[in-house]
Motif scaffolding. Structure first.
Motif, PDB file in Angstrom:
ATOM      1  N   VAL A  35       0.554  -1.006  -0.191  1.00 29.98           N
ATOM      2  CA  VAL A  35      -0.039  -0.199   0.049  1.00 29.98           C
ATOM      3  C   VAL A  35       0.979   1.818   0.366  1.00 29.98           C
ATOM      4  CG1 VAL A  35      -1.799   1.310   1.333  1.00 29.98           C
ATOM      5  CG2 VAL A  35      -1.927  -1.009   1.154  1.00 29.98           C
ATOM      6  N   ALA A  36       2.058   1.031   0.550  1.00 25.38           N
ATOM      7  CA  ALA A  36       2.984   2.330   1.389  1.00 25.38           C
ATOM      8  C   ALA A  36       3.330   2.838  -0.606  1.00 25.38           C
ATOM      9  CB  ALA A  36       4.213   2.383   1.779  1.00 25.38           C
ATOM     10  N   ASN A  37       4.212   1.969  -1.010  1.00 18.41           N
ATOM     11  CA  ASN A  37       5.006   1.706  -2.588  1.00 18.41           C
ATOM     12  C   ASN A  37       3.901   2.353  -3.347  1.00 18.41           C
ATOM     13  OD1 ASN A  37       7.375   0.913  -2.367  1.00 18.41           O
ATOM     14  ND2 ASN A  37       7.289  -0.248  -1.201  1.00 18.41           N
ATOM     15  N   PHE A  38       2.553   1.216  -3.273  1.00 21.55           N
ATOM     16  CA  PHE A  38       1.256   1.833  -4.323  1.00 21.55           C
ATOM     17  C   PHE A  38       0.896   3.687  -4.466  1.00 21.55           C
ATOM     18  CE2 PHE A  38      -3.133   2.242  -5.372  1.00 21.55           C
ATOM     19  CZ  PHE A  38      -3.327   2.029  -7.027  1.00 21.55           C
ATOM     20  N   ALA A  39       0.791   4.243  -2.784  1.00 16.08           N
ATOM     21  CA  ALA A  39       0.627   5.255  -2.683  1.00 16.08           C
ATOM     22  C   ALA A  39       2.075   6.085  -2.997  1.00 16.08           C
ATOM     23  CB  ALA A  39       0.787   5.551  -1.402  1.00 16.08           C
ATOM     24  N   ILE A  78       6.429  11.523 -25.228  1.00 18.42           N
ATOM     25  CA  ILE A  78       7.244  10.415 -24.514  1.00 18.42           C
ATOM     26  C   ILE A  78       7.680  10.618 -23.611  1.00 18.42           C
ATOM     27  CG2 ILE A  78       9.491   9.252 -25.448  1.00 18.42           C
ATOM     28  CD1 ILE A  78       6.583   8.656 -27.341  1.00 18.42           C
ATOM     29  N   ASN A  79       8.464  11.346 -23.317  1.00 16.05           N
ATOM     30  CA  ASN A  79       9.561  11.456 -22.212  1.00 16.05           C
ATOM     31  C   ASN A  79       8.747  11.828 -20.523  1.00 16.05           C
ATOM     32  OD1 ASN A  79      11.873  12.104 -22.994  1.00 16.05           O
ATOM     33  ND2 ASN A  79      11.996  14.237 -23.344  1.00 16.05           N
ATOM     34  N   LEU A  80       7.592  12.366 -20.621  1.00 21.25           N
ATOM     35  CA  LEU A  80       6.786  11.935 -19.591  1.00 21.25           C
ATOM     36  C   LEU A  80       6.571  10.495 -19.445  1.00 21.25           C
ATOM     37  CD1 LEU A  80       4.257  15.115 -19.564  1.00 21.25           C
ATOM     38  CD2 LEU A  80       6.124  14.394 -18.433  1.00 21.25           C
ATOM     39  N   ILE A  81       5.927   9.818 -19.945  1.00 23.51           N
ATOM     40  CA  ILE A  81       5.242   8.823 -20.525  1.00 23.51           C
ATOM     41  C   ILE A  81       6.828   7.455 -19.907  1.00 23.51           C
ATOM     42  CG2 ILE A  81       5.370   6.288 -21.641  1.00 23.51           C
ATOM     43  CD1 ILE A  81       2.437   7.981 -21.356  1.00 23.51           C
ATOM     44  N   GLY A  82       8.092   7.599 -20.392  1.00 20.57           N
ATOM     45  CA  GLY A  82       8.796   7.613 -19.540  1.00 20.57           C
ATOM     46  C   GLY A  82       9.436   7.444 -18.346  1.00 20.57           C
ATOM     47  N   MET A  83       9.219   7.983 -17.784  1.00 22.31           N
ATOM     48  CA  MET A  83       9.589   8.965 -16.328  1.00 22.31           C
ATOM     49  C   MET A  83       8.039   8.529 -15.852  1.00 22.31           C
ATOM     50  SD  MET A  83      10.213  12.703 -16.494  1.00 22.31           S
ATOM     51  CE  MET A  83       9.538  13.571 -17.892  1.00 22.31           C
ATOM     52  N   SER A  84       6.951   7.502 -16.303  1.00 28.07           N
ATOM     53  CA  SER A  84       5.962   7.599 -15.965  1.00 28.07           C
ATOM     54  C   SER A  84       6.124   6.081 -15.514  1.00 28.07           C
ATOM     55  CB  SER A  84       4.919   7.875 -16.117  1.00 28.07           C
ATOM     56  OG  SER A  84       4.533   9.137 -16.285  1.00 28.07           O
ATOM     57  N   LEU A  85       6.706   4.630 -16.335  1.00 32.47           N
ATOM     58  CA  LEU A  85       7.406   3.207 -16.526  1.00 32.47           C
ATOM     59  C   LEU A  85       8.916   4.214 -15.319  1.00 32.47           C
ATOM     60  CD1 LEU A  85       7.022   3.305 -20.011  1.00 32.47           C
ATOM     61  CD2 LEU A  85       5.693   2.203 -17.906  1.00 32.47           C
ATOM     62  N   THR A  86       9.628   5.177 -15.208  1.00 32.97           N
ATOM     63  CA  THR A  86      10.425   4.881 -14.234  1.00 32.97           C
ATOM     64  C   THR A  86       9.603   4.538 -12.859  1.00 32.97           C
ATOM     65  OG1 THR A  86      12.176   5.763 -15.711  1.00 32.97           O
ATOM     66  CG2 THR A  86      12.428   5.881 -14.095  1.00 32.97           C
ATOM     67  N   VAL A  87       9.200   5.873 -12.365  1.00 31.33           N
ATOM     68  CA  VAL A  87       7.982   5.783 -10.933  1.00 31.33           C
ATOM     69  C   VAL A  87       7.820   4.583 -10.675  1.00 31.33           C
ATOM     70  CG1 VAL A  87       6.492   6.408  -9.682  1.00 31.33           C
ATOM     71  CG2 VAL A  87       7.649   8.256 -10.828  1.00 31.33           C
ATOM     72  N   ILE A  88       7.179   4.241 -12.212  1.00 29.47           N
ATOM     73  CA  ILE A  88       6.036   2.474 -11.829  1.00 29.47           C
ATOM     74  C   ILE A  88       7.230   1.454 -11.021  1.00 29.47           C
ATOM     75  CG2 ILE A  88       4.955   0.525 -12.172  1.00 29.47           C
ATOM     76  CD1 ILE A  88       3.116   2.749 -14.620  1.00 29.47           C
ATOM     77  N   LEU A  89       8.766   1.463 -12.026  1.00 23.90           N
ATOM     78  CA  LEU A  89       9.741   0.797 -11.419  1.00 23.90           C
ATOM     79  C   LEU A  89      10.219   0.747 -10.510  1.00 23.90           C
ATOM     80  CD1 LEU A  89      11.965  -1.616 -12.526  1.00 23.90           C
ATOM     81  CD2 LEU A  89      13.035   0.051 -13.620  1.00 23.90           C
ATOM     82  N   PHE A  90      10.505   2.262  -9.955  1.00 23.81           N
ATOM     83  CA  PHE A  90      11.035   2.164  -8.561  1.00 23.81           C
ATOM     84  C   PHE A  90       9.716   1.515  -7.634  1.00 23.81           C
ATOM     85  CE2 PHE A  90      10.701   5.339  -5.415  1.00 23.81           C
ATOM     86  CZ  PHE A  90      11.988   4.695  -4.558  1.00 23.81           C
ATOM     87  N   GLY A  91       8.679   2.511  -7.803  1.00 20.88           N
ATOM     88  CA  GLY A  91       7.647   1.217  -7.113  1.00 20.88           C
ATOM     89  C   GLY A  91       7.410   0.055  -6.640  1.00 20.88           C
ATOM     90  N   LEU A  92       8.353  -0.903  -7.651  1.00 23.61           N
ATOM     91  CA  LEU A  92       8.210  -2.135  -7.375  1.00 23.61           C
ATOM     92  C   LEU A  92       9.454  -2.686  -7.051  1.00 23.61           C
ATOM     93  CD1 LEU A  92       7.056  -3.304 -11.412  1.00 23.61           C
ATOM     94  CD2 LEU A  92       5.732  -3.787  -9.275  1.00 23.61           C
ATOM     95  N   THR A  93      10.408  -1.799  -7.286  1.00 25.76           N
ATOM     96  CA  THR A  93      12.078  -2.360  -6.424  1.00 25.76           C
ATOM     97  C   THR A  93      11.427  -1.991  -5.306  1.00 25.76           C
ATOM     98  OG1 THR A  93      12.977  -1.466  -7.901  1.00 25.76           O
ATOM     99  CG2 THR A  93      14.293  -1.692  -6.681  1.00 25.76           C
ATOM    100  N   SER A  94      11.284  -0.522  -4.916  1.00 23.36           N
ATOM    101  CA  SER A  94      11.183   0.002  -3.628  1.00 23.36           C
ATOM    102  C   SER A  94      10.457  -1.693  -2.679  1.00 23.36           C
ATOM    103  CB  SER A  94      11.018   1.304  -3.527  1.00 23.36           C
ATOM    104  OG  SER A  94      10.272   2.233  -1.245  1.00 23.36           O
ATOM    105  N   PHE A  95       9.700  -2.215  -2.879  1.00 22.96           N
ATOM    106  CA  PHE A  95       8.421  -3.154  -2.714  1.00 22.96           C
ATOM    107  C   PHE A  95       8.915  -4.386  -1.973  1.00 22.96           C
ATOM    108  CE2 PHE A  95       5.132  -6.319  -3.320  1.00 22.96           C
ATOM    109  CZ  PHE A  95       4.781  -6.631  -2.233  1.00 22.96           C
ATOM    110  N   THR A  96       9.943  -4.693  -3.278  1.00 25.93           N
ATOM    111  CA  THR A  96      10.846  -6.043  -3.374  1.00 25.93           C
ATOM    112  C   THR A  96      11.841  -5.686  -2.228  1.00 25.93           C
ATOM    113  OG1 THR A  96      10.797  -6.372  -5.445  1.00 25.93           O
ATOM    114  CG2 THR A  96      12.107  -7.552  -4.498  1.00 25.93           C
TER     115      THR A  96
END
Length: 210
Positions: free
Chosen positions: A44-48, A143-161
């Protein structure tokens, strides 16, 4: 698509949010929970955090425009804030810029700590939000905004792990090991803050380029 931009953006999030440095806080806040409850709290924390940063990417420039704040001025303000938090991290502390004593007392009495204070303000704090606004404003193509959004999602997954493995990592590294990592992240974060401040001054005073 500039992969270097996204790698730098990802590493900036790692340095500023510093999920490894937050592991002792996470373990402390969830000490009364079972393993399943702790994993749910981390999820929940990382999703938020991901939601907060995605909204910041989309709305950041509009917020600046709403208050008639130039990007250069915000760079100086945001860079200064990042540098202040970094100085605290260099001392092995999270710093009261992220969390104060009153929030500590409130956190101890709360049943759910996932969103407050874990996601906000400890993870998606003013430093992280400022950094994301600056990055999104500098690289505002679709394109850059989409790329940064995907990067944020990747960070969230890494942090959750990392949070999922928190007890093991904390046991292996110990308080000293985590303090060393926090100081290293603080040094990187201070460098980022100085770069952002310098870019802000050059934007406000173009003569400095000469």
């Amino acid at each position: 698509m500039d992969l270097t931009l996204y790698v730098k953006f990802f590493l900036g999030l790692v340095a500023i949010i510093n999920p490894v440095g937050l592991l002792p806080v996470f373990v402390s806040l969830t000490s009364h929970q079972t393993e399943a409850e702790r994993n749910h709290t981390g999820k929940v924390a990382n999703f938020a955090v991901v939601v907060i940063l995605l909204v910041t990417i989309v709305a950041g420039q509009h917020i600046l425009n709403m208050f008639s704040i130039s990007l250069s001025a915000f760079r100086i303000a945001g860079g200064t804030l990042i540098a202040i938090i970094a100085m605290s991290m260099l001392q092995g502390k999270l710093g009261e810029v992220k969390r104060n004593k009153e929030e500590d007392r409130e956190a101890s009495a709360m049943e759910s700590v996932a969103v407050v204070p874990l996601a906000l303000p400890l993870m998606a704090g003013p430093g992280a939000i400022s950094s994301v606004i600056v990055s999104a404003a500098e690289h505002d193509s679709f394109i850059n905004l989409i790329g940064m959004s995907l990067t944020v999602i990747l960070f969230g997954l890494t942090s959750f792990t990392l949070f999922r493995m928190a007890p093991i990592i904390y046991k292996i590294l110990g308080k000293t090991g985590i303090n060393v990592i926090t100081r290293l992240m603080g040094l990187l974060m201070l460098s980022i803050g100085i770069e952002v401040i310098a870019a802000g001054f050059k934007g406000l005073f173009p003569s400095l380029l000469g």
